[in-house]
Design a protein around this motif. Structure first.
Motif, PDB file in Angstrom:
ATOM      1  N   ARG A 100      10.323   0.096  -6.825  1.00 24.81           N
ATOM      2  CA  ARG A 100      11.137  -0.651  -5.858  1.00 24.81           C
ATOM      3  C   ARG A 100      10.790  -2.144  -5.888  1.00 24.81           C
ATOM      4  NH1 ARG A 100       9.647   3.729  -2.618  1.00 24.81           N
ATOM      5  NH2 ARG A 100       8.358   2.395  -1.291  1.00 24.81           N
ATOM      6  N   LEU A 101       9.517  -2.477  -5.999  1.00 27.73           N
ATOM      7  CA  LEU A 101       9.109  -3.874  -6.060  1.00 27.73           C
ATOM      8  C   LEU A 101       9.704  -4.549  -7.293  1.00 27.73           C
ATOM      9  CD1 LEU A 101       5.368  -3.571  -5.004  1.00 27.73           C
ATOM     10  CD2 LEU A 101       7.187  -4.707  -3.710  1.00 27.73           C
ATOM     11  N   ARG A 102       9.717  -3.849  -8.402  1.00 27.50           N
ATOM     12  CA  ARG A 102      10.286  -4.426  -9.632  1.00 27.50           C
ATOM     13  C   ARG A 102      11.776  -4.692  -9.471  1.00 27.50           C
ATOM     14  NH1 ARG A 102       7.077  -0.049 -12.683  1.00 27.50           N
ATOM     15  NH2 ARG A 102       5.151  -1.128 -13.197  1.00 27.50           N
ATOM     16  N   ARG A 103      12.446  -3.817  -8.728  1.00 31.79           N
ATOM     17  CA  ARG A 103      13.897  -3.992  -8.494  1.00 31.79           C
ATOM     18  C   ARG A 103      14.155  -5.026  -7.408  1.00 31.79           C
ATOM     19  NH1 ARG A 103      14.315   1.896  -8.058  1.00 31.79           N
ATOM     20  NH2 ARG A 103      14.674   1.466  -5.871  1.00 31.79           N
ATOM     21  N   GLY A 104      13.105  -5.332  -6.631  1.00 30.96           N
ATOM     22  CA  GLY A 104      13.262  -6.320  -5.564  1.00 30.96           C
ATOM     23  C   GLY A 104      13.736  -5.760  -4.252  1.00 30.96           C
ATOM     24  N   ASP A 105      13.615  -4.431  -4.083  1.00 36.49           N
ATOM     25  CA  ASP A 105      14.051  -3.824  -2.818  1.00 36.49           C
ATOM     26  C   ASP A 105      12.945  -2.977  -2.204  1.00 36.49           C
ATOM     27  OD1 ASP A 105      14.167  -1.848  -4.755  1.00 36.49           O
ATOM     28  OD2 ASP A 105      15.996  -0.927  -3.997  1.00 36.49           O
ATOM     29  N   ALA A 106      11.754  -3.570  -2.062  1.00 34.34           N
ATOM     30  CA  ALA A 106      10.582  -2.853  -1.565  1.00 34.34           C
ATOM     31  C   ALA A 106      10.759  -2.350  -0.143  1.00 34.34           C
ATOM     32  CB  ALA A 106       9.338  -3.742  -1.618  1.00 34.34           C
ATOM     33  N   GLY A 107      11.645  -2.947   0.614  1.00 33.53           N
ATOM     34  CA  GLY A 107      11.810  -2.549   2.008  1.00 33.53           C
ATOM     35  C   GLY A 107      12.640  -1.299   2.209  1.00 33.53           C
ATOM     36  N   THR A 108      13.187  -0.734   1.160  1.00 32.89           N
ATOM     37  CA  THR A 108      14.037   0.458   1.300  1.00 32.89           C
ATOM     38  C   THR A 108      13.452   1.626   0.552  1.00 32.89           C
ATOM     39  OG1 THR A 108      15.376  -0.154  -0.605  1.00 32.89           O
ATOM     40  CG2 THR A 108      16.131  -0.934   1.553  1.00 32.89           C
ATOM     41  N   ASP A 109      13.802   2.814   0.996  1.00 33.89           N
ATOM     42  CA  ASP A 109      13.328   4.025   0.306  1.00 33.89           C
ATOM     43  C   ASP A 109      14.428   4.684  -0.478  1.00 33.89           C
ATOM     44  OD1 ASP A 109      10.652   4.057   0.947  1.00 33.89           O
ATOM     45  OD2 ASP A 109      11.009   4.938   2.905  1.00 33.89           O
ATOM     46  N   THR A 152       0.840  -1.191   0.000  1.00 32.90           N
ATOM     47  CA  THR A 152       0.000   0.000   0.000  1.00 32.90           C
ATOM     48  C   THR A 152       0.876   1.243   0.000  1.00 32.90           C
ATOM     49  OG1 THR A 152      -0.133   0.049   2.415  1.00 32.90           O
ATOM     50  CG2 THR A 152      -1.881  -1.134   1.256  1.00 32.90           C
ATOM     51  N   ALA A 153       0.288   2.334  -0.465  1.00 31.17           N
ATOM     52  CA  ALA A 153       0.962   3.625  -0.449  1.00 31.17           C
ATOM     53  C   ALA A 153      -0.086   4.698  -0.224  1.00 31.17           C
ATOM     54  CB  ALA A 153       1.705   3.863  -1.761  1.00 31.17           C
ATOM     55  N   LEU A 154       0.385   5.854   0.231  1.00 34.19           N
ATOM     56  CA  LEU A 154      -0.513   6.958   0.562  1.00 34.19           C
ATOM     57  C   LEU A 154      -1.235   7.500  -0.666  1.00 34.19           C
ATOM     58  CD1 LEU A 154      -1.522   8.769   2.846  1.00 34.19           C
ATOM     59  CD2 LEU A 154       0.431  10.265   2.401  1.00 34.19           C
ATOM     60  N   ASN A 155      -0.508   7.622  -1.784  1.00 38.85           N
ATOM     61  CA  ASN A 155      -1.104   8.206  -2.988  1.00 38.85           C
ATOM     62  C   ASN A 155      -0.459   7.581  -4.231  1.00 38.85           C
ATOM     63  OD1 ASN A 155       1.400   9.576  -3.433  1.00 38.85           O
ATOM     64  ND2 ASN A 155       0.727  11.174  -2.015  1.00 38.85           N
ATOM     65  N   ALA A 156      -0.919   8.001  -5.401  1.00 43.04           N
ATOM     66  CA  ALA A 156      -0.438   7.408  -6.656  1.00 43.04           C
ATOM     67  C   ALA A 156       1.051   7.660  -6.871  1.00 43.04           C
ATOM     68  CB  ALA A 156      -1.247   7.936  -7.833  1.00 43.04           C
ATOM     69  N   GLU A 157       1.532   8.834  -6.535  1.00 44.22           N
ATOM     70  CA  GLU A 157       2.952   9.140  -6.712  1.00 44.22           C
ATOM     71  C   GLU A 157       3.819   8.186  -5.891  1.00 44.22           C
ATOM     72  OE1 GLU A 157       6.112  12.858  -6.248  1.00 44.22           O
ATOM     73  OE2 GLU A 157       4.032  13.122  -5.623  1.00 44.22           O
ATOM     74  N   GLN A 158       3.461   8.022  -4.626  1.00 44.12           N
ATOM     75  CA  GLN A 158       4.205   7.091  -3.776  1.00 44.12           C
ATOM     76  C   GLN A 158       4.004   5.646  -4.237  1.00 44.12           C
ATOM     77  OE1 GLN A 158       3.368   7.808   0.371  1.00 44.12           O
ATOM     78  NE2 GLN A 158       4.021   9.942   0.252  1.00 44.12           N
ATOM     79  N   GLY A 159       2.827   5.359  -4.776  1.00 45.40           N
ATOM     80  CA  GLY A 159       2.556   4.029  -5.305  1.00 45.40           C
ATOM     81  C   GLY A 159       3.439   3.694  -6.496  1.00 45.40           C
ATOM     82  N   LEU A 160       3.640   4.660  -7.392  1.00 46.85           N
ATOM     83  CA  LEU A 160       4.523   4.428  -8.537  1.00 46.85           C
ATOM     84  C   LEU A 160       5.956   4.168  -8.071  1.00 46.85           C
ATOM     85  CD1 LEU A 160       3.175   7.101 -11.047  1.00 46.85           C
ATOM     86  CD2 LEU A 160       3.058   4.610 -11.295  1.00 46.85           C
TER      87      LEU A 160
END
Length: 126
Positions: free
Chosen positions: A117-126, A104-112
């Motif tokens: 990050r998910l595509r790169r495989g590093d969803a846990g980092t910002d 989940t993300a707050l809004n579309a910008e953060q969702g993109l």
């Protein structure tokens, strides 16, 4: 039924879907079918499901959202739900609806950004 229930916007290889209004169970099932079809037909690698215009998300809608995310992942794309309103989040927690496995993300910008990050495989980092 192959008619579209919700508008789907394609931004690069990501589909953006904005759910709005009062959704009945039949409509939610039709949306599920439409979105899985869209991912398959467009070969999208990501989908954002924006629920910011939904004032009510009951346990059935929440379960279908989770199913949509699971199906999108099975089709080879990443998916995230964005724009959950505070009142909706409170209701889902109070109902005990398990949403922890959804990205989940707050809004579309953060969702993109999350999808990148998910595509790169590093969803846990910002």
């Amino acid at each position: 039924m192959t008619d579209d229930v919700v508008p789907v916007m394609q931004i690069g290889d990501t589909l953006l879907v904005a759910l709005q209004g009062d959704l009945d169970d039949t409509t939610v099932i039709r949306i599920e079918e439409q979105l899985t079809r869209e991912v398959s037909q467009t070969s999208a690698t990501g989908m954002l499901i924006d629920v910011s215009r939904l004032s009510v998300v009951d346990s059935f809608i929440a379960r279908v959202l989770a199913r949509i995310v699971a199906m999108v992942r099975l089709l080879g794309a990443q998916a995230a739900v964005v724009g959950i309103q505070p009142a909706v989040a409170i209701t889902l927690v109070e109902l005990g609806v398990p949403m922890g496995h959804l990205d989940t993300a707050l809004n579309a910008e953060q969702g993109l950004a999350l999808l990148r990050r998910l595509r790169r495989g590093d969803a846990g980092t910002d």
